[in-house]
Design an enzyme around this catalytic site. Structure first.
Site, PDB file in Angstrom:
ATOM      1  N   HIS A 266       0.824  -1.215   0.000  1.00  7.54           N
ATOM      2  CA  HIS A 266       0.000   0.000   0.000  1.00  7.54           C
ATOM      3  C   HIS A 266       0.860   1.268   0.000  1.00  7.54           C
ATOM      4  CE1 HIS A 266      -4.004  -1.890   0.634  1.00  7.54           C
ATOM      5  NE2 HIS A 266      -3.297  -2.836   1.247  1.00  7.54           N
ATOM      6  N   ASN A 337      -0.007  -5.272   5.716  1.00  5.54           N
ATOM      7  CA  ASN A 337      -1.085  -6.136   5.215  1.00  5.54           C
ATOM      8  C   ASN A 337      -1.102  -6.166   3.691  1.00  5.54           C
ATOM      9  OD1 ASN A 337      -2.010  -3.390   5.203  1.00  5.54           O
ATOM     10  ND2 ASN A 337      -4.066  -4.140   4.804  1.00  5.54           N
ATOM     11  N   GLU A 338      -1.781  -7.172   3.176  1.00 10.04           N
ATOM     12  CA  GLU A 338      -2.090  -7.310   1.753  1.00 10.04           C
ATOM     13  C   GLU A 338      -0.877  -7.132   0.841  1.00 10.04           C
ATOM     14  OE1 GLU A 338      -6.809  -6.339   1.468  1.00 10.04           O
ATOM     15  OE2 GLU A 338      -5.465  -4.617   1.214  1.00 10.04           O
ATOM     16  N   ILE A 339       0.189  -7.877   1.136  1.00 12.69           N
ATOM     17  CA  ILE A 339       1.315  -7.923   0.208  1.00 12.69           C
ATOM     18  C   ILE A 339       0.864  -8.699  -1.032  1.00 12.69           C
ATOM     19  CG2 ILE A 339       3.681  -8.692  -0.150  1.00 12.69           C
ATOM     20  CD1 ILE A 339       3.389  -6.479   1.931  1.00 12.69           C
TER      21      ILE A 339
END
Length: 583
Positions: A266, A337-339
């Site tokens: 992100h 988060n959310e790699i």
């Protein structure tokens, strides 16, 4: 300590014992409501009295408490709130209440996680004394008591409930709201209004998700180019002076400000200033024909920090250093988060690393091992989203995340992931998307989405919203965040947090998206969602919530309604008592 009228201790003891031995009366039926509902509320013979126009608050010396007392005193005298339903309690000629005496045991206790927020409020019979008392261990407990006192006052001239006793303290020390200010920008006045509303409801943490792939609005002295090139515009930045204003306003309202600078995922907004530390920037997020797992980002825009580039850590540590200096709270949220695997795999340096038997999880471990100790050494507890440990594709081993320095925030799979995290020994903040995500249910936001081009009669499923349906206040109110945990596991749950992600939200809709649904969580985390018999009390809460939502609106908070006014004026007629069966 003030020099108001002193009440003999023996009398106070007799009064407390009397109230404790008297069956409690519910505030339902008397629209002199307190939200969240106090843990102990005793009003054996409902009576009201006037508030003296010369009403005075006596408080111990503390810069925040003195300022808060002045603010509340002005509100007590001038609010003149008129309830939706006139209370069935009438003035009986009692002498007016002349003062409120605040007693604090430790006036120097800082606003930090786990600070004592309990208080006792006694409004005596005006025949005996015209002074009410708030007793608290800390300034922050006294502040909660002042808010409760404010909700007992209504009308013009102001009148309030009397001959009552309240003892109150929260079930959970962490009660938060997360606001994303990267996808759409919120001005400082919007943040202050949010903090004000949180304080009214005894919520105590604003989780400020400041940056993301979409924009970097935070001006940092050590890295000014990040905001200069990553913000949406000069008028859409937060200066150090803005941060000081928000933090101080939070202190004045008993609300901690926890910053989140999400990384290493992100981070597309960093690329304008530092393209050398980013991977997959300015690429289309979902190549045509690719399946869900071959995207370059979970949503546009694309970009992740490269853990193999040394300049990454120089920039990151400057960012952390500045953010820590601007935000005094002991919690620092680093996201993680959310790699997206394909974003890292698109980089040639990383491709070479993987060809030598390296893994994506090792890349994340490199990043965490370089940044976690740096943050911890600055006396901060690091908060991560749950993926850092639980993601099936890119995550780190528990040995990399020391439990004494790390808190994990869960948002997937409801109670199941909460259970996994506490079983691993971590303290947890619960933000389950199934219950606490306030942005859900408004459809998808990606353009040119063929899912919406369907003939009439087509079942559109969840309407393109991954986390639909809309989370109603009842859904939120009835959620038990320690569901399925044993006693020892439940102790690791610090509390909960509703989240407003801002793909489809901005200041125009902030208030109704958050309120009154966040009120539901506020009460359940403060005093629970069950009565003394163990029954869920959502039915009883409806009338109180209607009344309190209306009062919030008069205080300048744009909370949306939950029922027609007719329902409030006709108690019980809008209920349903039909048995509900799952199909």
């Amino acid at each position: 300590m003030g020099n108001g009228i002193r009440i003999p201790f023996s009398f106070l003891l007799i009064l407390v014992l009397f109230f404790h031995s008297t069956p409690q009366i519910s505030a339902t039926g008397y629209p002199i409501n307190v939200w969240p509902k106090p843990t102990t509320f005793s009003w054996p013979e409902p009576r009201i009295t006037l508030l003296s126009p010369n009403f005075t608050i006596f408080s111990p010396s503390n810069p925040y408490l003195n300022q808060v007392a002045k603010r509340y005193r002005n509100q007590f005298i001038n609010e003149h709130y008129h309830p939706l339903v006139d209370p069935p309690v009438h003035l009986t000629g009692l002498p007016p209440l002349r003062s409120l005496d605040i007693k604090v045991t430790d006036a120097s206790a800082p606003l930090t996680h786990g600070v004592n927020e309990s208080y006792k409020l006694i409004i005596h019979s005006p025949y005996q004394t015209q002074t009410a008392t708030i007793s608290a261990e800390t300034v922050w407990g006294a502040l909660r008591g002042l808010e409760t006192f404010s909700q007992l006052i209504y009308g013009n001239p102001p009148r309030l409930a009397c001959e009552l006793y309240i003892h109150d303290e929260p079930l959970f020390p962490y009660r938060g709201v997360m606001l994303d200010t990267s996808r759409n920008f919120y001005g400082v006045t919007d943040l202050l209004r949010l903090i004000k509303a949180m304080s009214m409801n005894k919520l105590n943490v604003l989780h400020w998700h400041i940056t993301d792939s979409h924009s970097f609005p935070l001006v940092l002295p050590s890295e000014p180019e990040l905001a200069k090139k990553g913000a949406y515009g000069e008028e859409m930045m937060y200066t150090p002076e803005d941060i000081t204003k928000v933090v101080e306003f939070g202190m004045e309202h008993g609300v901690r400000i926890m910053p989140e600078i999400d990384m290493p995922g992100h981070t597309a907004s960093w690329a304008e200033a530092y393209p050398d530390i980013e991977t997959c920037t300015n690429m289309f997020w979902w190549p045509a024909g690719a399946d869900l797992f071959n995207r370059l980002a979970h949503e546009p825009a694309t970009g992740q920090l490269n853990p193999l580039t040394m300049n990454t850590y120089k920039v990151v540590k400057n960012v952390i250093k500045d953010v820590v200096s601007m935000f005094p709270d002991s919690f620092y949220h680093e996201g993680a988060n959310e790699i997206t695997p394909n974003c890292w795999k698109s980089n040639k340096t990383i491709q070479y690393f993987l060809a030598k038997n390296g893994t994506l999880s090792q890349l994340l471990e490199m990043f965490v091992n370089s940044t976690l100790p740096y943050i911890s050494n600055q006396n901060r507890t690091v908060v991560y989203w749950e993926e850092v440990l639980l993601d099936p594709n890119v995550s780190v081993a528990a040995s990399v995340l020391p439990q004494k320095n790390v808190i994990l925030q869960t948002w997937n799979n409801g109670p199941n992931n909460t259970k996994k995290l506490v079983e691993a020994g971590y303290r947890v903040i619960v933000s389950s998307a199934e219950f606490y995500y306030l942005d859900c249910g408004h459809g998808g936001w990606a353009g040119n989405d063929s899912r919406y081009n369907q003939p009439p009669g087509t079942n559109l499923g969840n309407g393109g919203s991954w986390c639909a349906p809309f989370k109603t206040w009842q859904t939120i109110y009835n959620y038990d965040i320690t569901c399925g945990l044993n006693i020892e596991e439940a102790k690791l749950v610090l509390g909960g947090e509703v989240a407003l992600w801002s793909e489809q939200a901005d200041p125009a809709v902030m208030d109704p998206r958050i309120w009154p649904r966040a009120l539901a969580m506020a009460e359940t985390l403060w005093s629970g969602n069950r009565d003394s018999t163990g029954m869920k009390r959502y039915a009883e809460a409806t009338d109180r919530l209607n009344e309190w939502r209306n009062r919030m609106v008069t205080r300048g908070i744009g909370a949306e309604p939950i029922q027609p006014l007719w329902c409030i004026r006709n108690p019980g007629m809008c209920n349903t008592i039909q048995p509900f069966k799952l199909s």
